[in-house]
Write a protein that holds these residues in place. Structure first.
Motif, PDB file in Angstrom:
ATOM      1  N   UNK A 167       0.828  -1.199   0.000  1.00 61.36           N
ATOM      2  CA  UNK A 167       0.000   0.000   0.000  1.00 61.36           C
ATOM      3  C   UNK A 167       0.866   1.253   0.000  1.00 61.36           C
ATOM      4  N   UNK A 168       1.962   1.244   0.751  1.00 58.42           N
ATOM      5  CA  UNK A 168       2.878   2.391   0.765  1.00 58.42           C
ATOM      6  C   UNK A 168       3.387   2.682  -0.644  1.00 58.42           C
ATOM      7  N   UNK A 182       2.300   6.059  -2.598  1.00 54.18           N
ATOM      8  CA  UNK A 182       3.405   6.970  -2.897  1.00 54.18           C
ATOM      9  C   UNK A 182       3.490   7.240  -4.400  1.00 54.18           C
ATOM     10  N   UNK A 183       3.249   6.216  -5.199  1.00 53.68           N
ATOM     11  CA  UNK A 183       3.282   6.383  -6.656  1.00 53.68           C
ATOM     12  C   UNK A 183       2.186   7.342  -7.120  1.00 53.68           C
ATOM     13  N   UNK A 220       9.544   3.048  -2.934  1.00 47.89           N
ATOM     14  CA  UNK A 220       9.515   2.035  -1.880  1.00 47.89           C
ATOM     15  C   UNK A 220      10.848   1.965  -1.145  1.00 47.89           C
ATOM     16  N   UNK A 221      11.952   1.956  -1.894  1.00 46.15           N
ATOM     17  CA  UNK A 221      13.283   1.867  -1.287  1.00 46.15           C
ATOM     18  C   UNK A 221      13.577   3.117  -0.456  1.00 46.15           C
ATOM     19  N   UNK A 232      -3.759   8.550   4.465  1.00 46.17           N
ATOM     20  CA  UNK A 232      -3.578   7.104   4.614  1.00 46.17           C
ATOM     21  C   UNK A 232      -2.100   6.738   4.606  1.00 46.17           C
ATOM     22  N   UNK A 233      -1.332   7.373   3.725  1.00 49.99           N
ATOM     23  CA  UNK A 233       0.105   7.093   3.645  1.00 49.99           C
ATOM     24  C   UNK A 233       0.807   7.452   4.944  1.00 49.99           C
ATOM     25  N   UNK A 234       0.510   8.629   5.491  1.00 42.67           N
ATOM     26  CA  UNK A 234       1.124   9.038   6.758  1.00 42.67           C
ATOM     27  C   UNK A 234       0.740   8.085   7.884  1.00 42.67           C
ATOM     28  N   UNK A 235      -0.531   7.669   7.892  1.00 40.72           N
ATOM     29  CA  UNK A 235      -0.993   6.741   8.924  1.00 40.72           C
ATOM     30  C   UNK A 235      -0.260   5.411   8.830  1.00 40.72           C
TER      31      UNK A 235
END
Length: 452
Positions: free
Chosen positions: A138-139, A143-144, A163-164, A321-324
């Motif tokens: 999901x990250x 992010x994409x 991701x990296x 959602x990403x921050x969470x």
């Protein structure tokens, strides 16, 4: 908590070492009890609501593209499983009351046997490990999409590069922190993000901006545009059940909530449990129905990805959602590390330096492996459904029901009471749902038997 006749005292700590029973905790005023109950309801909601809520719309869209025929059964189904999950959550609390256990594994060991405590231990390790992988997927996806929205180009828009970068710069350092207290915000951000999602999804649906002629309709690839019809599949609906298991899986935390609430009577804990589970179900149903009514059979495995990357309202939801998730990943890893070190017999109390060193090594291995898998494996729906089918069935249905049966035997209730029959049926149901969920998920992933 699920028996009508209860022992006279709800606080009967198990005596350790032959000492006297400790004094009871100070009596709280009714007002302070209510405040504590409200606080714990929100904490329980934060524990319940996770990635699974983002996959409900996709699983419903996989089973049907008929919004008229599928909506009500889906609502009833998710509500049913939220209720059953709440019931088995209360069974774990009742087991802790009878045995004095303070953890899920301890409750299992005291009722079934210490020699079998590896069963929930291994299950917890597998669940948290796979959940870390789901979080990494999901990250990368979020992010994409966020990078596309802000117009980043080249390697900064590449999912694997992102991701990296996030794994090395955020996830690993946070997993190696000595204290995770500063990350408690992430759960609130996640809960707030879900509430925001329901608002923007409702707005997009009402404005019909993803319908034919809408602002975003032609921006979507043809295969991702909303698809509606009269197709439904009863067998495919098993995917919805598997995702529901992933949505309402909070049972490992039941002993913590029971201990913190310290209820004066069974109804207090049940009030906490059913309020938290049904409030979570209400939000889950909203997200599921809003996403399904917007995209129908074309709903993505993760509903946020169904919305175009240029959608500013959706991007705010993705950022929240990403921050969470970035803040929750270390908390999830902490549970994985605790379960793993406990299985290895390494204690922070007895060997703090050695335990921390092994935890750091485990952090590197976990972040590295989940990131590598997330770079190659992006099928979130398959992983989530398998997670719900196997770990969900075990932790939500089978193990709590078995513990309850052993507690009933300990209390001398050897006959076939309603509670005993109910627990036996839950064990059977959990076994069948786990098996059927794995079969359907695997057939959908590795064959074309479900191709429309």
């Amino acid at each position: 908590l699920c028996e009508r006749a209860q022992p006279p005292s709800l606080h009967r700590p198990r005596l350790k070492g032959g000492g006297e029973e400790p004094e009871s905790a100070p009596v709280q005023s009714p007002q302070s009890k209510r405040v504590l109950l409200i606080k714990l309801v929100f904490s329980l909601m934060k524990t319940i609501i996770g990635i699974g809520i983002l996959c409900l719309s996709g699983s419903l869209g996989f089973s049907s593209n008929d919004i008229r025929r599928a909506t009500l059964p889906a609502i009833l189904l998710t509500t049913l499983f939220a209720t059953i999950s709440g019931y088995t959550f209360s069974l774990v609390g009742y087991t802790c009351h009878v045995t004095g256990a303070e953890t899920y594994v301890e409750a299992w060991a005291l009722t079934v046997g210490n020699h079998l405590k590896w069963i929930p231990g291994i299950t917890a390790i597998a669940q948290t490990a796979i959940s870390c992988l789901v979080y990494s997927i999901v990250i990368g996806d979020l992010a994409e999409d966020v990078a596309k929205f802000f117009g980043l180009a080249g390697v900064l828009r590449d999912r694997n590069v992102l991701l990296v970068l996030l794994a090395a710069g955020v996830q690993l350092p946070l997993c190696c922190l000595r204290s995770l207290a500063a990350l408690s915000y992430s759960s609130f951000v996640g809960l707030g993000g879900v509430c925001y999602m329901t608002i923007f999804m409702f707005y997009r649906l009402v404005k019909q901006e993803y319908s034919v002629g809408g602002r975003f309709y032609n921006l979507l690839p043809k295969e991702e545009r909303p698809s509606f019809g009269t197709t439904s599949s009863l067998l495919r609906s098993v995917m919805v059940v598997s995702i529901c298991n992933a949505c309402y899986n909070a049972h490992f935390a039941a002993p913590n909530f029971y201990k913190e609430l310290a209820p004066d009577n069974p109804s207090e804990f049940n009030t906490l449990v059913y309020t938290g589970f049904h409030a979570s179900n209400f939000l889950s149903v909203l997200v599921m129905i809003l996403g399904f009514h917007t995209f129908g059979g074309a709903t993505n495995d993760m509903v946020l990805r169904s919305y175009h990357y240029s959608d500013d309202l959706a991007t705010l939801g993705r950022l929240a959602t990403l921050l969470s998730i970035l803040g929750s990943y270390p908390l999830l890893f902490s549970g994985l590390a605790s379960s793993t070190l406990d299985m290895l017999g390494v204690s922070f109390n007895d060997h703090p330096v050695a335990a921390q060193r092994r935890k750091d090594v485990l952090a590197v291995l976990t972040v590295l492996s989940t990131t590598m898998f997330a770079m190659k494996f992006r099928d979130l729906g398959f992983i989530t459904s398998i997670l719900g089918a196997i770990q969900g069935s075990l932790l939500i249905y089978i193990l709590p029901a078995i513990m309850h049966l052993r507690v009933l035997d300990r209390e001398g209730k050897l006959g076939w009471s309603i509670n005993k029959i109910g627990s036996v049926l839950i064990v059977v149901m959990g076994s069948l749902l786990g098996l059927l969920g794995c079969v359907v998920s695997s057939l959908e992933k590795f064959t074309d038997i479900f191709a429309r």
